[in-house]
Design an enzyme around this catalytic site. Structure first.
Site, PDB file in Angstrom:
ATOM      1  N   SER A  73       0.840  -1.198   0.000  1.00  0.00           N
ATOM      2  CA  SER A  73       0.000   0.000   0.000  1.00  0.00           C
ATOM      3  C   SER A  73       0.871   1.243   0.000  1.00  0.00           C
ATOM      4  O   SER A  73       2.023   1.216   0.439  1.00  0.00           O
ATOM      5  CB  SER A  73      -0.887   0.024   1.248  1.00  0.00           C
ATOM      6  OG  SER A  73      -0.115   0.304   2.414  1.00  0.00           O
ATOM      7  N   ASP A  74       0.328   2.347  -0.491  1.00  0.00           N
ATOM      8  CA  ASP A  74       0.984   3.627  -0.258  1.00  0.00           C
ATOM      9  C   ASP A  74       0.872   3.929   1.229  1.00  0.00           C
ATOM     10  O   ASP A  74       0.016   3.389   1.938  1.00  0.00           O
ATOM     11  CB  ASP A  74       0.335   4.731  -1.097  1.00  0.00           C
ATOM     12  CG  ASP A  74       1.291   5.881  -1.381  1.00  0.00           C
ATOM     13  OD1 ASP A  74       2.309   6.010  -0.665  1.00  0.00           O
ATOM     14  OD2 ASP A  74       1.029   6.662  -2.304  1.00  0.00           O
TER      15      ASP A  74
END
Length: 693
Positions: A242-243
């Protein structure tokens, strides 16, 4: 010996053995970006977060190349690959030594969260500087090259692990990225937003893919069934991350889930293996609540451990142990940074004043807030160079006469001193201009006001640009200097399109050119080298004529879909010489031609190939399908050849189905794109040939 230590086994076999020795709680802990040590097995702690966009970043001294958008302006896969090799080699050297000292902190690891292969869809996006521009083909070619440079040629042992980000349909606005729903039709997704990701997964075998903050057509990008389906379709064999903080947005901003535990469950089951953030601290709660299974946790843990094993982190020896620390910022690497800075700068305008004949000038005035700014060299996601050469310093070193200087104004504030009246540096700048035979006016932005939301410390739009003009104090400065009637060369240091709104003698766009940007600029100004960069983005005249910033439709955007409101076209850039093309021969697989330097100056130039499909689904204007950078001595002729990719002959229908639909295609070849404005600005026309399938 434990199986996970056995180097004769595959990375997957070793990872499975290792993970099966961990408790479920230990497995879950390894899925957070700052993974703890497992001391009973001798597994050290590891922080996955590291950056290397245009140099080993945020962990001390490193070679600093031009920002990614500047690397793109070279139109040179080999150079971009070499930049990736330097980044990964320096990072390996740093990691090896830091680990010996017990330093396993953030930015010290071998998983580099680069490249950013989002499409630079709108020139207002502050993070567009991190990308390779607006064209899917150029982005894919340069992205593959950078990944190959980062990961190396040894398929069993990664030098570093690259990451293709941000998947997908992500390019601002920054201010709303944590809550926005990017709505894109099936055609634009397949035609524009995902081709580069497909190329990096299938052709470059990128080790990881990072999700985006926003939703994509209602789905959280980090757990999108549609996007994960694409990765499965492409046989992606790495891990998904994920960011940073993107999963927390599921329950705090997007309204997709009701709690962190539910988010953790949705994300893990949705294909997100590694959490950059803290949501996966709730994985055990989700397990207890029956929202996930132990098998879900194990599956993700095997993926991330496989990457660590491929990086050699559990081996007694790796092929990269003997990289000496002295490669960091070594003379060879810094010479490359200078070379790439020269090749990335784009000459947008020249009435004949350039290259400068130094004997004609006794005094040169160097004016502007970016004249002596190191920040104007860096761009975001930057390391720290061991030496910087600003624009002022480069000119001072290159010119034997008198160099006068003045800041003229703040980058964006109306005064330099808090106790002063507004425009408190303007009189000094006017004086310098009046006392000079020639003015080099250094304007633009820097990553403190153009960049990522949260990183950019500006008072504007969370790192995005409000419009395409210079900030008001600089606009006033430009106006006042132009009134003096002196020859003026404007140097714009910006990571994106800008309109300097001045009828000056010459304009050089430097992007954020890296540690030696000042020397590179001086080498171009005084004719030591010819400029040769080409625009990887369209420079528009007026932001007010663009589609809405948050409209993800490609209609009216980029060179493929509009010829309105254009200041300087994609693919455009002048040199100090003239080149001519001849003898174009093409079929459905290859194109060849001859290019001759008909001028009197040695120069690089970029031969560009564009294809126009006659099917009704095709883009309205010719699309880039090949490019070759060449160096030509004055009078020299070279043969140039490119392979035309099969994908270039396809088009995408409204349902997002890509297929060969055309029969007659027109192939164009030139040192610019085949549009009337490019031909007017360059004084050259493209060759063309029809290809019938």
């Amino acid at each position: 010996m434990e199986k996970f230590r056995d180097v004769t086994l595959t990375a997957l076999e070793r990872a499975e053995d290792l993970v099966d020795r961990l408790t479920t709680a230990e497995q879950a802990a390894q899925l957070i970006y700052d993974a703890p040590a497992v001391e009973r097995l001798g597994i050290p702690a590891y922080n996955w977060w590291n950056e290397g966009l245009h140099g080993a970043a945020r962990a001390g001294i490193a070679t600093m190349f031009p920002q990614a958008i500047g690397l793109a302006a070279m139109f040179d896969q080999n150079a971009v690959k070499r930049a990736g090799e330097v980044v990964s080699t320096e990072q390996r050297a740093k990691h090896n030594e830091f680990a010996k000292h017990g330093d396993r902190d953030i930015y010290k690891g071998l998983s580099i969260w680069s490249p950013n292969i989002n499409i630079f869809r709108d020139p207002r996006w502050g993070r567009g500087q991190e990308t390779y521009g607006e064209d899917p083909f150029l982005t894919a070619e340069l992205g593959k090259a950078f990944v190959n440079g980062l990961q190396g040629d040894d398929k069993e042992h990664l030098r570093t692990a690259a990451c293709a980000k941000h998947f997908a349909v992500h390019s601002g606005p920054e201010a709303t990225r944590h809550s926005a729903n990017a709505v894109a039709n099936a055609h634009d997704i397949e035609d524009t937003y995902i081709p580069a990701f497909r190329a990096l997964v299938q052709d470059a075998e990128v080790e990881s893919v990072m999700g985006a903050y926003n939703r994509v057509n209602g789905e959280g990008a980090c757990a999108s069934k549609f996007l994960q389906g694409k990765l499965k379709e492409w046989d992606f064999n790495g891990h998904f991350v994920s960011d940073f903080g993107a999963l927390a947005d599921f329950h705090t901003n997007h309204g997709l889930t009701a709690s962190a535990a539910e988010t953790a469950a949705v994300a893990l089951k949705g294909g997100c293996d590694l959490n950059a953030g803290r949501v996966y601290e709730k994985l055990m709660d989700a397990l207890e609540a029956g929202m996930i299974t132990e098998a879900d946790i194990r599956k993700a843990c095997v993926k991330v451990m496989r990457t660590r094993i491929r990086l050699g982190m559990l081996d007694e020896h790796t092929p990269y142990d003997n990289i000496p620390y002295t490669v960091v910022a070594c003379p060879e690497h810094k010479a490359l940074a200078l070379d790439y800075a020269r090749k990335s700068m784009v000459l947008l305008k020249n009435n004949g004043i350039l290259p400068l004949d130094a004997s004609k000038y006794q005094t040169i005035g160097v004016i502007g807030p970016n004249a002596n700014s190191r920040a104007a060299l860096e761009g975001n996601y930057s390391g720290t160079a061991d030496r910087y050469i600003t624009f002022l310093e480069g000119i001072q070193d290159a010119f034997d006469g008198r160099v006068l200087c003045a800041e003229g104004c703040h980058l964006y504030k109306d005064r330099m001193s808090g106790l002063a009246r507004e425009n408190d540096r303007l009189a000094e700048a006017e004086t310098v201009a009046e006392q000079s035979d020639l003015v080099i006016l250094c304007v633009g932005l820097d990553a403190y006001i153009e960049g990522e939301e949260g990183d950019a410390g500006n008072e504007f739009a969370s790192g995005d640009k409000i419009d395409l003009r210079l900030p008001d104090p600089q606009r006033l400065l430009v106006s006042k200097i132009m009134e003096k009637g002196k020859p003026v060369i404007i140097v714009s240091a910006v990571g994106s399109a800008i309109n300097v709104e001045a009828d000056c003698d010459a304009v050089i766009h430097t992007w954020y050119p890296g540690q030696s940007g000042g020397k590179a600029l001086a080498d171009i100004l005084f004719g030591k080298v010819s400029p040769s960069g080409k625009l990887p983005v369209t420079f528009y005249a007026d932001a007010d004529q663009l589609p809405a910033f948050d409209d993800y439709s490609m209609a009216g955007r980029t060179y493929r879909y509009t010829r309105e409101n254009i200041l300087y076209p994609f693919g455009y850039g002048l040199t100090y010489s003239k080149t001519s093309l001849s003898d174009l021969v093409a079929d459905g697989k290859q194109a060849t031609l001859h290019i001759t330097n008909t001028g009197g100056v040695d120069t690089d130039d970029v031969v560009q190939f564009y294809l126009k499909d006659d099917s009704e689904c095709a883009a309205p204007y010719p699309t880039l399908c090949g490019f070759v950078r060449v160096h030509l001595r004055a009078g020299e002729t070279q043969s140039v050849s490119v392979e035309i990719p099969e994908l270039a002959f396809t088009s995408v229908d409204a349902d997002g189905v890509r297929a060969v639909r055309g029969k007659n295609y027109v192939l164009y070849a030139g040192t610019c794109q085949p549009d009337p404005l490019s031909e007017k600005l360059t004084g050259t026309a493209c060759l063309s040939q029809t290809i019938t399938l």
